[in-house]
Design a protein around this motif. Structure first.
Motif, PDB file in Angstrom:
ATOM      1  N   ARG A 131      43.957  22.271   8.012  1.00 59.75           N
ATOM      2  CA  ARG A 131      43.486  21.242   7.086  1.00 59.75           C
ATOM      3  C   ARG A 131      42.008  20.943   7.296  1.00 59.75           C
ATOM      4  O   ARG A 131      41.559  20.721   8.413  1.00 59.75           O
ATOM      5  CB  ARG A 131      44.304  19.967   7.281  1.00 59.75           C
ATOM      6  CG  ARG A 131      44.066  18.914   6.227  1.00 59.75           C
ATOM      7  CD  ARG A 131      45.044  17.780   6.432  1.00 59.75           C
ATOM      8  NE  ARG A 131      46.407  18.272   6.350  1.00 59.75           N
ATOM      9  CZ  ARG A 131      47.435  17.645   6.885  1.00 59.75           C
ATOM     10  NH1 ARG A 131      47.262  16.536   7.547  1.00 59.75           N
ATOM     11  NH2 ARG A 131      48.649  18.143   6.771  1.00 59.75           N
ATOM     12  N   ARG A 132      41.267  20.926   6.217  1.00 57.19           N
ATOM     13  CA  ARG A 132      39.857  20.562   6.286  1.00 57.19           C
ATOM     14  C   ARG A 132      39.698  19.139   5.785  1.00 57.19           C
ATOM     15  O   ARG A 132      40.064  18.821   4.659  1.00 57.19           O
ATOM     16  CB  ARG A 132      39.005  21.505   5.423  1.00 57.19           C
ATOM     17  CG  ARG A 132      37.512  21.274   5.613  1.00 57.19           C
ATOM     18  CD  ARG A 132      36.697  22.295   4.850  1.00 57.19           C
ATOM     19  NE  ARG A 132      36.760  22.074   3.426  1.00 57.19           N
ATOM     20  CZ  ARG A 132      36.132  22.826   2.531  1.00 57.19           C
ATOM     21  NH1 ARG A 132      35.437  23.864   2.931  1.00 57.19           N
ATOM     22  NH2 ARG A 132      36.227  22.571   1.245  1.00 57.19           N
ATOM     23  N   GLU A 180      37.691  24.297  -5.222  1.00 60.61           N
ATOM     24  CA  GLU A 180      37.079  25.312  -4.359  1.00 60.61           C
ATOM     25  C   GLU A 180      36.527  26.466  -5.190  1.00 60.61           C
ATOM     26  O   GLU A 180      35.461  27.011  -4.902  1.00 60.61           O
ATOM     27  CB  GLU A 180      38.118  25.844  -3.364  1.00 60.61           C
ATOM     28  CG  GLU A 180      38.590  24.833  -2.340  1.00 60.61           C
ATOM     29  CD  GLU A 180      37.522  24.467  -1.332  1.00 60.61           C
ATOM     30  OE1 GLU A 180      36.538  25.229  -1.209  1.00 60.61           O
ATOM     31  OE2 GLU A 180      37.656  23.426  -0.671  1.00 60.61           O
ATOM     32  N   GLU A 223      42.470  20.825  -5.794  1.00 62.09           N
ATOM     33  CA  GLU A 223      41.876  21.446  -4.607  1.00 62.09           C
ATOM     34  C   GLU A 223      41.555  22.914  -4.861  1.00 62.09           C
ATOM     35  O   GLU A 223      40.457  23.393  -4.557  1.00 62.09           O
ATOM     36  CB  GLU A 223      42.816  21.318  -3.401  1.00 62.09           C
ATOM     37  CG  GLU A 223      43.015  19.895  -2.917  1.00 62.09           C
ATOM     38  CD  GLU A 223      44.241  19.252  -3.530  1.00 62.09           C
ATOM     39  OE1 GLU A 223      44.848  19.890  -4.439  1.00 62.09           O
ATOM     40  OE2 GLU A 223      44.610  18.133  -3.125  1.00 62.09           O
ATOM     41  N   GLU A 275      34.349  32.093   2.168  1.00 59.43           N
ATOM     42  CA  GLU A 275      34.720  30.822   2.803  1.00 59.43           C
ATOM     43  C   GLU A 275      36.194  30.542   2.548  1.00 59.43           C
ATOM     44  O   GLU A 275      36.639  30.490   1.401  1.00 59.43           O
ATOM     45  CB  GLU A 275      33.865  29.680   2.254  1.00 59.43           C
ATOM     46  CG  GLU A 275      34.140  28.354   2.945  1.00 59.43           C
ATOM     47  CD  GLU A 275      33.243  27.242   2.438  1.00 59.43           C
ATOM     48  OE1 GLU A 275      33.530  26.076   2.758  1.00 59.43           O
ATOM     49  OE2 GLU A 275      32.268  27.541   1.720  1.00 59.43           O
ATOM     50  N   THR A 332      39.763  28.382   2.720  1.00 65.26           N
ATOM     51  CA  THR A 332      40.418  27.077   2.784  1.00 65.26           C
ATOM     52  C   THR A 332      41.917  27.317   2.736  1.00 65.26           C
ATOM     53  O   THR A 332      42.384  28.354   2.259  1.00 65.26           O
ATOM     54  CB  THR A 332      40.009  26.166   1.611  1.00 65.26           C
ATOM     55  OG1 THR A 332      40.271  26.849   0.375  1.00 65.26           O
ATOM     56  CG2 THR A 332      38.545  25.808   1.685  1.00 65.26           C
ATOM     57  N   TYR A 333      42.676  26.337   3.232  1.00 62.66           N
ATOM     58  CA  TYR A 333      44.121  26.516   3.355  1.00 62.66           C
ATOM     59  C   TYR A 333      44.851  25.331   2.730  1.00 62.66           C
ATOM     60  O   TYR A 333      44.433  24.179   2.864  1.00 62.66           O
ATOM     61  CB  TYR A 333      44.507  26.651   4.833  1.00 62.66           C
ATOM     62  CG  TYR A 333      43.910  27.869   5.488  1.00 62.66           C
ATOM     63  CD1 TYR A 333      44.591  29.082   5.496  1.00 62.66           C
ATOM     64  CD2 TYR A 333      42.649  27.810   6.079  1.00 62.66           C
ATOM     65  CE1 TYR A 333      44.032  30.209   6.085  1.00 62.66           C
ATOM     66  CE2 TYR A 333      42.083  28.929   6.666  1.00 62.66           C
ATOM     67  CZ  TYR A 333      42.779  30.128   6.669  1.00 62.66           C
ATOM     68  OH  TYR A 333      42.222  31.243   7.242  1.00 62.66           O
ATOM     69  N   TRP A 334      45.969  25.646   2.075  1.00 64.11           N
ATOM     70  CA  TRP A 334      46.769  24.625   1.407  1.00 64.11           C
ATOM     71  C   TRP A 334      48.242  24.845   1.737  1.00 64.11           C
ATOM     72  O   TRP A 334      48.689  25.968   1.914  1.00 64.11           O
ATOM     73  CB  TRP A 334      46.570  24.691  -0.113  1.00 64.11           C
ATOM     74  CG  TRP A 334      45.134  24.780  -0.505  1.00 64.11           C
ATOM     75  CD1 TRP A 334      44.449  25.893  -0.901  1.00 64.11           C
ATOM     76  CD2 TRP A 334      44.182  23.722  -0.491  1.00 64.11           C
ATOM     77  NE1 TRP A 334      43.142  25.589  -1.146  1.00 64.11           N
ATOM     78  CE2 TRP A 334      42.942  24.268  -0.904  1.00 64.11           C
ATOM     79  CE3 TRP A 334      44.250  22.367  -0.178  1.00 64.11           C
ATOM     80  CZ2 TRP A 334      41.795  23.502  -1.013  1.00 64.11           C
ATOM     81  CZ3 TRP A 334      43.106  21.606  -0.286  1.00 64.11           C
ATOM     82  CH2 TRP A 334      41.898  22.174  -0.701  1.00 64.11           C
ATOM     83  N   GLU A 383      46.170  30.834   1.619  1.00 63.16           N
ATOM     84  CA  GLU A 383      44.790  30.998   2.068  1.00 63.16           C
ATOM     85  C   GLU A 383      43.947  31.368   0.854  1.00 63.16           C
ATOM     86  O   GLU A 383      44.182  32.384   0.204  1.00 63.16           O
ATOM     87  CB  GLU A 383      44.693  32.100   3.119  1.00 63.16           C
ATOM     88  CG  GLU A 383      43.264  32.372   3.583  1.00 63.16           C
ATOM     89  CD  GLU A 383      43.173  33.622   4.428  1.00 63.16           C
ATOM     90  OE1 GLU A 383      43.133  33.495   5.658  1.00 63.16           O
ATOM     91  OE2 GLU A 383      43.168  34.736   3.839  1.00 63.16           O
TER      92      GLU A 383
END
Length: 531
Positions: free
Chosen positions: A298-299, A49, A45, A285, A287-289, A279
């Motif tokens: 969560r995307r 990204e 992931e 852009e 995204t978060y994990w 983050e």
């Protein structure tokens, strides 16, 4: 053309990926055009990204896809079993007619991985590449190390050394230990076919492949590019998606230094789980994990295809709690732990107590705090759902409910007269194990716990419920009326589920799409806090 780079991340995956991209560009970058990019593996992931991957794929799918491609184009065969042993984990994949029908992963035990083998080789003062296999294959009497934990295995190797075991026998013993560990801890009783591919970095070691062949008495195939077959599969899946969507690749280019990215760590306080989050911002852009519990960060993965059926899990959850109205007061408050069989029988008990004029109060959704409290309050070491149930009881006490409803459920109704369906022993004895817990002993008299045998008919349930509700002053006629209404609500709930299932099956049949059945106990499948 396949360009293979097999290297360590050394705890710095971004730097290593950047270096590998530069190597690819220096060698072939000016002569090729990137049409698509995919990632797989434990850091898929994050790296996906960063580089602008078109697909981010799980390791099972990637390894299966890569293996089948190489088998067809280079070996003229079709694998039915894949053994994959990497540096940190290992995988087993079973394939039938091009479809993965079973798989397993081992991420907890290091004794069956490449890193374990490298550490032992270093202790023996030999090179893992070349020398290890050469020594092991010349062994006359491999030592027996079994499949023990890496700590004990290290002690065993030292003990054999002190007894005078030679390096040839020690390395051969280590090779066999990898094999036995993998077969017993990962494969277990699962099916092993006849066309076995051995993949992953450990497959570069001929001694391990030879040990597999001797233990199983089967041919072991180490395919070309065995260390990067997952990457090959990820590339093929990216090509497939680009061809299907007709989109341009999102690949950001070879020079990651030109990509503006930041990484920030923080603790999410949206609920009591307090997840440790990351983050990752790439070109603005984010995204978060790291979240374990919600959709706040969560995307969802998208495929570009619209599902042909509704989200049946979401539908079930919606109609299960459709009649829940905690704001409506009653003559007393009945607490229902939002755990275990409530994910099956909430319409029944909600209607039952509401018809009798009580307020129904559910505990909060399962979270880290509830699980922790449950672990602390349970009297022994039962399974996680039972531990969590104790946490839900405590949660209801904090809500100051008047009564707790914890039935002693023995069996369930079945569509077949001669088939029994018993609840597990822990589930059957829930009211008793809760009552004897020291944290709850003071409220044992506030627990309503009828013995229910749904399989044996409504009359028995009526008698048991009436007896259990006597302290509340309920009349038998009122209990009977409430029970009839409750059974109707439960039946209506089940009918909606059946109708939704039939509609979904019809839609799948009409569209020709593949459907997956998620099977499991309701309190595991539908309680998101248990995942």
């Amino acid at each position: 053309m396949i360009k293979e780079i097999y290297t360590r991340t050394d705890g710095r995956p971004i730097e290593v990926v950047n270096r590998c991209l530069k190597e690819i560009y220096d060698e072939v970058g000016s002569r090729i055009e990137i049409k698509g990019a995919g990632t797989t593996g434990s850091g898929r992931e994050l790296i996906g990204e960063l580089i602008g991957a078109d697909t981010i794929n799980d390791e099972i799918t990637a390894h299966k896809t890569g293996a089948e491609f190489l088998a067809k184009t280079m070996l003229n065969t079709q694998p039915d079993t894949i053994f994959e042993i990497g540096g940190q984990d290992s995988k087993y994949i079973s394939i039938e007619n091009g479809i993965v029908v079973d798989f397993a992963m081992n991420e907890a035990c290091a004794a069956g991985t490449g890193s374990f083998l490298e550490e032992r080789a270093e202790e023996l003062g030999i090179a893992i590449k070349g020398e290890f296999a050469e020594l092991a294959l010349s062994s006359k009497a491999p030592v027996k190390l079994g499949e023990r934990c890496t700590v004990f295995m290290q002690q065993d190797v030292s003990a054999y050394q002190q007894r005078g075991a030679v390096k040839e026998d020690l390395t051969a013993g280590l090779a066999y230990s990898i094999v036995y560990n993998y077969l017993n801890r990962v494969v277990g009783e699962r099916k092993i076919g006849n066309v076995i591919f051995f993949q992953g970095g450990t497959a570069y070691n001929d001694a391990i492949a030879s040990a597999f062949a001797k233990v199983l008495n089967k041919k072991i195939i180490v395919p070309p590019y065995n260390g990067v077959i997952g990457a090959v599969g990820a590339a093929l899946l990216a090509v497939e998606k680009i061809a299907m969507t007709k989109e341009q690749t999102k690949f950001r280019g070879y020079e990651l230094e030109q990509v503006n990215y930041t990484l920030r760590e923080f603790t999410c306080k949206a609920c009591s789980n307090y997840c440790n989050m990351q983050e990752f911002a790439v070109e603005g852009e984010k995204t978060y994990w790291g979240d374990q519990c919600s959709d706040k960060f969560r995307r969802r993965q998208t495929t570009g295809k619209k599902p042909v059926i509704d989200d049946l899990l979401a539908l079930r959850q919606e109609i299960l709690f459709d009649g829940y109205q905690p704001e409506i007061e009653g003559k007393a408050t009945i607490g229902l732990p939002r755990s275990m069989y409530i994910y099956e029988h909430f319409p029944l008990w909600n209607t039952f107590f509401r018809t009798l004029g009580y307020k129904v109060q559910l505990s909060d959704e399962t979270n880290a705090k509830i699980i922790r409290v449950g672990n602390e309050t349970s009297v022994s070491e039962p399974c996680l759902p039972i531990q969590a149930y104790h946490g839900h009881v405590q949660n209801l006490l904090e809500k100051e409910v008047d009564w707790l409803f914890i039935p002693n459920m023995i069996n369930a109704e079945t569509p077949f007269k001669n088939v029994n369906s018993y609840y597990c022993l822990w589930g059957q004895t829930l009211p008793f194990v809760v009552k004897i817990a020291s944290s709850f002993s003071r409220i044992a008299g506030k627990i309503i716990s009828p013995t229910l045998r749904f399989k044996d008919g409504k009359e028995l349930s009526l008698e048991s419920l009436y007896k259990a509700l006597k302290p509340l002053g309920e009349r038998k006629s009122a209990v009977k009326q409430a029970l009839n209404a409750a059974h109707k609500s439960q039946k209506d709930f089940q009918q909606v589920l059946l109708d939704a299932g039939k509609t979904a099956l019809a839609a799948l049949q009409k569209s020709g799409e593949i459907g997956f059945i998620l099977a499991g106990r309701t309190y595991n499948v539908n309680d998101r806090g248990m995942t």
